[in-house]
Design a protein around this motif. Sequence first.
Motif, PDB file in Angstrom:
ATOM      1  N   UNK A 214       0.833  -1.206   0.000  1.00  0.00           N
ATOM      2  CA  UNK A 214       0.000   0.000   0.000  1.00  0.00           C
ATOM      3  C   UNK A 214       0.870   1.259   0.000  1.00  0.00           C
ATOM      4  N   UNK A 215       1.949   1.223   0.799  1.00  0.00           N
ATOM      5  CA  UNK A 215       2.849   2.383   0.856  1.00  0.00           C
ATOM      6  C   UNK A 215       3.513   2.625  -0.491  1.00  0.00           C
ATOM      7  N   UNK A 216       3.975   1.537  -1.130  1.00  0.00           N
ATOM      8  CA  UNK A 216       4.614   1.677  -2.437  1.00  0.00           C
ATOM      9  C   UNK A 216       3.627   2.200  -3.476  1.00  0.00           C
ATOM     10  N   UNK A 220       3.804   5.658  -5.495  1.00  0.00           N
ATOM     11  CA  UNK A 220       3.721   5.679  -6.956  1.00  0.00           C
ATOM     12  C   UNK A 220       2.653   6.664  -7.413  1.00  0.00           C
ATOM     13  N   UNK A 221       1.505   6.651  -6.725  1.00  0.00           N
ATOM     14  CA  UNK A 221       0.436   7.590  -7.071  1.00  0.00           C
ATOM     15  C   UNK A 221       0.882   9.028  -6.832  1.00  0.00           C
ATOM     16  N   UNK A 222       1.603   9.244  -5.715  1.00  0.00           N
ATOM     17  CA  UNK A 222       2.106  10.594  -5.438  1.00  0.00           C
ATOM     18  C   UNK A 222       3.106  11.018  -6.505  1.00  0.00           C
ATOM     19  N   UNK A 223       3.932  10.061  -6.958  1.00  0.00           N
ATOM     20  CA  UNK A 223       4.879  10.380  -8.023  1.00  0.00           C
ATOM     21  C   UNK A 223       4.179  10.753  -9.314  1.00  0.00           C
ATOM     22  N   UNK A 224       3.102  10.022  -9.621  1.00  0.00           N
ATOM     23  CA  UNK A 224       2.332  10.360 -10.831  1.00  0.00           C
ATOM     24  C   UNK A 224       1.704  11.749 -10.696  1.00  0.00           C
TER      25      UNK A 224
END
Length: 471
Positions: A214-216, A220-224
Motif C-alpha cells: 500500500x505504501x509503495x 507511486x500515485x504521489x509520483x504520478x
Amino acid sequence: MPVPVPRQRAIPAAESGQAQAASSGAGPSPEGASRKAAAPAGNTAAGSTGRTAPATPGTDAGTAIAASGTTGPAGAGVQAGAPTLTLLVIEDDPGASAVVPELLDSAGKPIRVRTARNLTEAGRLLTDDVHCILLDLALPTPGPAQDDDELAVLRHVLELAPRHAVLALTASGDAERGAEAVRVGAQDYLFRDELDGRLLSRAIRYAVERKRSDTAERRLAEGRLRAQENRRLERGLLPTPLLEGSSLRFAARYRPGRSRALLGGDFYDTVRTPDGTVHAMIGDVCGHGPDEAALGVELRIAWRALTLAGLCGDQLLGTLQQVLEHERSDDEIFATLCTVDIAPDGRHAGLCLAGHPAPLIARPGRPVQLLPYENNGPALGMLPGARWPRTQVELGAEWSLMLYTDGLIEGHVGEGRERLGQDGMVELVRRQLSEGLRGEELLRATVNEARNLNGGELTDDVAVLLLDRTA
C-alpha cells in the motif's frame, strides 16, 4: 520460496509475559525434537512490558535460535542477519495475554511480542523496529467518549502509527465491525476466540507485506501526481511562442539543475503583437521549489497579457513588480528579468534589464558580444518604486540573439573556483558558431559544454532562448 510454518504446539503463557521454564527431568517431546526454543525462559524480548517467545518443553532453555542464528534439526533455519519481526499488542484485559501464542516468521524465526495496556503505553513502545500492531477494538478510547464511533480507538492508532501495519482484533462473529476496520485503514481483522499461532503468524506477515505494498502504491500515485503537476508547470513556464506572421526563427532549451527532476523558477516567452513587433523575455525567480516555479508561471502569464495589451519597457516591468509583490510568499523573494522588443523591420530593438544578464548577439563578420548592460535596473521585488530604463540597440540585417538565465554562466570551469562567466560563455558560443551550429543544435551544444566544463550537472536551472533573423 517461503519456508512452511512449523506445526503449532501448546504454548504455556503467563500474565507477566514470561514463558514457563522446561522441566529438567522431562524428555524431548516430538515437537521439541523438531526445533529449538525461540528464546531462553524468562528473557524478555522488549523490556519490562514485552513478551518473550516461550521455550519448547524438553529443550535447553539456554539454547536460543534467535540469539545464535543457527539452523534447527528439522531444517527450519533462521537467516543470519535477517530483521526480526516485532508485534505490538494493544489490549487492556489481563486474561487476554494468552491469546497470543508463540509466533514464527516465514523463516522459522520467532516474532517478538510487546504488550501495551493502553494507548499511552503503546505510544512509548511504538519504536521504529515495530512492524505490526494487533489492536483490540474493545479498548477504551482516550479522552472524551465517542459513543457514536465504534472504531475511534482504531482511528487514534492509525494517526499514532501511520507507517505501521495494523491488525484489528474483535469478538468472534463480529465480522461487520472487522470489515469496517479494514475499510477505515487496518490491513486485516481477526476473531479473538479463533486465534492460533499459525493463523496469527500468517496474518502478521500478510499485514506487513500489504502495508508495504500500500505504501509503495501510494508513493507511486504521489509520483504520478507530482509528474502531472510538473507537466502543468512546464506548460506554464515553457510555453509555445506566438510568432505567427514573423520571419524570425525561435529555439529554446531548459535543463533543471543538479538532482532536481522538477522545473525551477526559470521562465521565458515570446509573442508578436498586431503591429509586427516581436517581444521576447526570460526571467528567473530566486529559489528552486514548487512555489518559485508557480510564481514564475504567474509572472510569465502576466507578462504575456500585459504585452498583448500594449505595455512595454518601464511600465510593463513596474506592473510585473506589483504582481510579484502580491503573489510571493516571502518578502525576500525576487525575480530577475530581461525583455527585448524587436521592431517590425527586425533591425533594431529595445532592451530592458531587471537585475538580469545581458543577451548575447552574433552577427556575420562581427565578433560575438553582449548587448549593452550599463542601464541594468534592480531585480523585481528588490526596491519599491524602482525604474528600468529602456535602451535602444541596433541589430542589423542578419543576427542571432540569445537570452539566458544565470545558471548557464555560474557553472565552474574545471575543479577550481573559476566560473564560466559571461566572457567564457561568449567564447563558447563563438566556437560553436564557427563549427556551423545554429538554432536548437547551438543551444544544445552550448548547455552541454557548460555542463562538461563544470564536471557534471550544473547546480542551477538553465533556460536559453534563441531568436534568429536571416537576410
